[in-house]
Scaffold this motif. Sequence first.
Motif, PDB file in Angstrom:
ATOM      1  N   TYR A  65     -10.363 -45.594  16.388  1.00 45.55           N
ATOM      2  CA  TYR A  65      -9.511 -44.808  17.363  1.00 45.55           C
ATOM      3  C   TYR A  65      -8.883 -45.467  18.270  1.00 45.55           C
ATOM      4  CZ  TYR A  65     -13.537 -44.545  20.916  1.00 45.55           C
ATOM      5  OH  TYR A  65     -14.402 -44.767  21.746  1.00 45.55           O
ATOM      6  N   ASP A  66      -8.049 -44.645  19.060  1.00 45.93           N
ATOM      7  CA  ASP A  66      -7.111 -45.399  20.061  1.00 45.93           C
ATOM      8  C   ASP A  66      -7.301 -44.462  21.483  1.00 45.93           C
ATOM      9  OD1 ASP A  66      -5.124 -43.571  19.304  1.00 45.93           O
ATOM     10  OD2 ASP A  66      -3.512 -45.115  19.625  1.00 45.93           O
ATOM     11  N   LEU A  67      -7.043 -45.294  22.438  1.00 44.24           N
ATOM     12  CA  LEU A  67      -6.978 -44.330  23.707  1.00 44.24           C
ATOM     13  C   LEU A  67      -5.493 -45.027  24.451  1.00 44.24           C
ATOM     14  CD1 LEU A  67     -10.558 -43.748  24.742  1.00 44.24           C
ATOM     15  CD2 LEU A  67      -8.989 -42.238  23.881  1.00 44.24           C
ATOM     16  N   ILE A  68      -5.236 -44.129  25.286  1.00 40.58           N
ATOM     17  CA  ILE A  68      -3.866 -44.652  26.210  1.00 40.58           C
ATOM     18  C   ILE A  68      -4.607 -44.134  27.540  1.00 40.58           C
ATOM     19  CG2 ILE A  68      -1.713 -44.378  27.151  1.00 40.58           C
ATOM     20  CD1 ILE A  68      -0.829 -43.325  24.328  1.00 40.58           C
ATOM     21  N   ASN A  69      -4.682 -45.183  28.552  1.00 40.52           N
ATOM     22  CA  ASN A  69      -5.191 -45.040  29.768  1.00 40.52           C
ATOM     23  C   ASN A  69      -6.918 -45.071  29.761  1.00 40.52           C
ATOM     24  OD1 ASN A  69      -4.663 -44.839  32.520  1.00 40.52           O
ATOM     25  ND2 ASN A  69      -4.972 -42.608  32.500  1.00 40.52           N
ATOM     26  N   ALA A  70      -7.288 -45.614  28.805  1.00 41.17           N
ATOM     27  CA  ALA A  70      -8.913 -45.688  28.689  1.00 41.17           C
ATOM     28  C   ALA A  70      -9.425 -46.558  29.662  1.00 41.17           C
ATOM     29  CB  ALA A  70      -9.318 -46.082  27.236  1.00 41.17           C
ATOM     30  N   PRO A  71     -10.560 -46.377  30.218  1.00 42.45           N
ATOM     31  CA  PRO A  71     -11.362 -47.338  30.989  1.00 42.45           C
ATOM     32  C   PRO A  71     -11.756 -48.471  30.135  1.00 42.45           C
ATOM     33  CG  PRO A  71     -12.382 -45.092  30.917  1.00 42.45           C
ATOM     34  CD  PRO A  71     -11.377 -45.035  29.938  1.00 42.45           C
ATOM     35  N   LEU A  72     -11.389 -49.662  30.965  1.00 43.18           N
ATOM     36  CA  LEU A  72     -11.398 -50.797  30.248  1.00 43.18           C
ATOM     37  C   LEU A  72     -12.850 -51.284  30.528  1.00 43.18           C
ATOM     38  CD1 LEU A  72      -7.910 -52.314  30.579  1.00 43.18           C
ATOM     39  CD2 LEU A  72      -8.790 -51.168  28.466  1.00 43.18           C
ATOM     40  N   ASP A  73     -13.773 -51.005  29.934  1.00 50.30           N
ATOM     41  CA  ASP A  73     -15.281 -51.241  30.426  1.00 50.30           C
ATOM     42  C   ASP A  73     -15.651 -52.559  29.565  1.00 50.30           C
ATOM     43  OD1 ASP A  73     -17.699 -51.607  31.312  1.00 50.30           O
ATOM     44  OD2 ASP A  73     -18.470 -49.717  30.095  1.00 50.30           O
ATOM     45  N   SER A  74     -14.906 -53.817  30.000  1.00 52.23           N
ATOM     46  CA  SER A  74     -15.146 -55.079  29.372  1.00 52.23           C
ATOM     47  C   SER A  74     -15.043 -56.158  30.357  1.00 52.23           C
ATOM     48  CB  SER A  74     -14.239 -55.209  28.264  1.00 52.23           C
ATOM     49  OG  SER A  74     -13.024 -55.811  29.043  1.00 52.23           O
ATOM     50  N   GLU A  75     -15.635 -57.418  30.155  1.00 49.83           N
ATOM     51  CA  GLU A  75     -15.786 -58.627  30.854  1.00 49.83           C
ATOM     52  C   GLU A  75     -14.231 -58.930  31.184  1.00 49.83           C
ATOM     53  OE1 GLU A  75     -18.342 -61.795  29.506  1.00 49.83           O
ATOM     54  OE2 GLU A  75     -19.779 -60.376  29.571  1.00 49.83           O
ATOM     55  N   GLY A  76     -13.365 -58.577  30.477  1.00 46.70           N
ATOM     56  CA  GLY A  76     -12.041 -58.894  30.506  1.00 46.70           C
ATOM     57  C   GLY A  76     -11.161 -58.141  31.617  1.00 46.70           C
ATOM     58  N   TRP A  77     -11.935 -57.001  32.011  1.00 48.32           N
ATOM     59  CA  TRP A  77     -11.323 -56.431  32.926  1.00 48.32           C
ATOM     60  C   TRP A  77     -12.456 -56.022  34.100  1.00 48.32           C
ATOM     61  CZ3 TRP A  77      -6.770 -56.256  35.046  1.00 48.32           C
ATOM     62  CH2 TRP A  77      -6.187 -55.404  35.890  1.00 48.32           C
ATOM     63  N   PRO A  78     -12.686 -56.826  35.038  1.00 46.62           N
ATOM     64  CA  PRO A  78     -13.816 -56.484  35.967  1.00 46.62           C
ATOM     65  C   PRO A  78     -13.741 -55.180  36.822  1.00 46.62           C
ATOM     66  CG  PRO A  78     -12.895 -58.789  36.449  1.00 46.62           C
ATOM     67  CD  PRO A  78     -12.224 -58.073  35.587  1.00 46.62           C
ATOM     68  N   ARG A  79     -12.509 -54.423  37.055  1.00 48.00           N
ATOM     69  CA  ARG A  79     -12.593 -53.253  37.767  1.00 48.00           C
ATOM     70  C   ARG A  79     -12.809 -52.248  36.933  1.00 48.00           C
ATOM     71  NH1 ARG A  79     -11.572 -50.099  42.406  1.00 48.00           N
ATOM     72  NH2 ARG A  79     -10.398 -48.583  41.922  1.00 48.00           N
ATOM     73  N   GLY A  80     -12.595 -52.211  35.616  1.00 46.28           N
ATOM     74  CA  GLY A  80     -13.289 -51.356  34.608  1.00 46.28           C
ATOM     75  C   GLY A  80     -14.715 -51.304  34.630  1.00 46.28           C
ATOM     76  N   GLN A  81     -15.243 -52.529  34.469  1.00 51.56           N
ATOM     77  CA  GLN A  81     -16.604 -52.680  34.469  1.00 51.56           C
ATOM     78  C   GLN A  81     -17.235 -51.989  35.866  1.00 51.56           C
ATOM     79  OE1 GLN A  81     -17.780 -56.665  33.340  1.00 51.56           O
ATOM     80  NE2 GLN A  81     -18.572 -55.964  31.531  1.00 51.56           N
ATOM     81  N   GLU A  82     -16.746 -52.384  36.934  1.00 50.21           N
ATOM     82  CA  GLU A  82     -17.333 -51.885  38.175  1.00 50.21           C
ATOM     83  C   GLU A  82     -17.388 -50.520  38.145  1.00 50.21           C
ATOM     84  OE1 GLU A  82     -14.911 -53.689  41.176  1.00 50.21           O
ATOM     85  OE2 GLU A  82     -15.564 -56.112  40.253  1.00 50.21           O
ATOM     86  N   LEU A  83     -16.226 -49.796  38.039  1.00 54.47           N
ATOM     87  CA  LEU A  83     -16.204 -48.266  38.151  1.00 54.47           C
ATOM     88  C   LEU A  83     -17.130 -47.761  36.975  1.00 54.47           C
ATOM     89  CD1 LEU A  83     -12.744 -47.645  39.163  1.00 54.47           C
ATOM     90  CD2 LEU A  83     -14.780 -47.511  40.481  1.00 54.47           C
ATOM     91  N   MET A  84     -17.091 -48.077  35.773  1.00 53.23           N
ATOM     92  CA  MET A  84     -17.934 -47.482  34.733  1.00 53.23           C
ATOM     93  C   MET A  84     -19.295 -47.573  35.174  1.00 53.23           C
ATOM     94  SD  MET A  84     -15.771 -46.236  32.589  1.00 53.23           S
ATOM     95  CE  MET A  84     -16.638 -46.013  31.123  1.00 53.23           C
ATOM     96  N   GLN A  85     -19.775 -48.828  35.719  1.00 53.88           N
ATOM     97  CA  GLN A  85     -21.307 -49.061  36.027  1.00 53.88           C
ATOM     98  C   GLN A  85     -21.625 -48.122  37.334  1.00 53.88           C
ATOM     99  OE1 GLN A  85     -23.449 -50.672  34.226  1.00 53.88           O
ATOM    100  NE2 GLN A  85     -25.018 -49.758  35.466  1.00 53.88           N
ATOM    101  N   ALA A  86     -20.673 -48.000  38.249  1.00 51.40           N
ATOM    102  CA  ALA A  86     -21.035 -47.195  39.416  1.00 51.40           C
ATOM    103  C   ALA A  86     -21.153 -45.764  38.946  1.00 51.40           C
ATOM    104  CB  ALA A  86     -19.762 -47.167  40.395  1.00 51.40           C
ATOM    105  N   TYR A  87     -20.240 -45.204  37.816  1.00 47.97           N
ATOM    106  CA  TYR A  87     -20.460 -43.866  37.595  1.00 47.97           C
ATOM    107  C   TYR A  87     -21.714 -43.622  36.871  1.00 47.97           C
ATOM    108  CZ  TYR A  87     -18.856 -39.460  35.600  1.00 47.97           C
ATOM    109  OH  TYR A  87     -18.786 -38.161  35.382  1.00 47.97           O
ATOM    110  N   ARG A  88     -22.200 -44.869  36.017  1.00 45.62           N
ATOM    111  CA  ARG A  88     -23.334 -44.555  35.203  1.00 45.62           C
ATOM    112  C   ARG A  88     -24.520 -44.595  36.302  1.00 45.62           C
ATOM    113  NH1 ARG A  88     -20.756 -47.816  31.425  1.00 45.62           N
ATOM    114  NH2 ARG A  88     -21.002 -49.773  32.416  1.00 45.62           N
ATOM    115  N   ASP A  89     -24.628 -45.307  37.255  1.00 42.58           N
ATOM    116  CA  ASP A  89     -25.549 -45.536  38.417  1.00 42.58           C
ATOM    117  C   ASP A  89     -25.769 -44.218  39.454  1.00 42.58           C
ATOM    118  OD1 ASP A  89     -25.839 -48.205  37.590  1.00 42.58           O
ATOM    119  OD2 ASP A  89     -24.969 -49.074  39.314  1.00 42.58           O
ATOM    120  N   ARG A  90     -24.616 -43.755  39.474  1.00 43.29           N
ATOM    121  CA  ARG A  90     -24.566 -42.509  40.344  1.00 43.29           C
ATOM    122  C   ARG A  90     -24.912 -41.245  39.588  1.00 43.29           C
ATOM    123  NH1 ARG A  90     -20.807 -40.389  45.145  1.00 43.29           N
ATOM    124  NH2 ARG A  90     -21.606 -38.596  45.383  1.00 43.29           N
ATOM    125  N   TYR A  91     -24.445 -41.000  38.086  1.00 37.47           N
ATOM    126  CA  TYR A  91     -24.706 -39.613  37.530  1.00 37.47           C
ATOM    127  C   TYR A  91     -25.682 -39.853  36.297  1.00 37.47           C
ATOM    128  CZ  TYR A  91     -20.822 -38.329  40.402  1.00 37.47           C
ATOM    129  OH  TYR A  91     -19.901 -38.420  41.451  1.00 37.47           O
TER     130      TYR A  91
END
Length: 191
Positions: A65-91
């Motif tokens: 599948y594909d997505l436009i504007n998807a969270p980039l949860d990967s080492e190639g995009w630290p901002r994506g990894q940080e926010l996705m992990q913060a969300y997992r930690d919080r919720y």
Amino acid sequence: MSTRPKVREANPDLIVNADYLPSNSALFLNQFLEAPTNSLVFLQYAPSVPEFVTLTGENSNGVLYDLINAPLDSEGWPRGQELMQAYRDRYGLESGVYGVGLYEMANMYFEALEQVGDPTDHEAIGRAIGTIERPTVAGNLSFDPETHVAVQSNDHIPVSFWQLQDGGKRILIEPAAYANGSFVMPPWMSK
């Protein structure tokens, strides 16, 4: 005469199902896998929703599948990894597309509101949002001044391509700069 497509008779290389509802796409996939063809299966949006994997289980392995504007949860995009992990930690669960995306949108609004100062000046707030350029969970955000649409490219907000693997894990396979895995042959396909 039946108007239903005869997928099994056609034996296509690729099947695209554009129904974005997780329950409908899950039903399609589960029925397809009762007697699959030697075809890649590309589904629209639905596999990004956790419900899809709940409904398909191991059957989801191999779906694209594909997505436009998807969270980039990967080492190639630290901002994506940080926010996705913060969300997992919080919720205690995965954000999906909307949790972290809405967080970014709200912060852009507050940034624009701070510049404008008047919450009732909607046009000024819109213009201020249009000047924002910064990294977001989905890539580098900037807006085309002519169209007011976010710039889409691999250097800005990319279209991302995913494959479900290993029990429904969402693996980012393209663009290569952000990939956290690679394409694998779906288990229903012969080599």
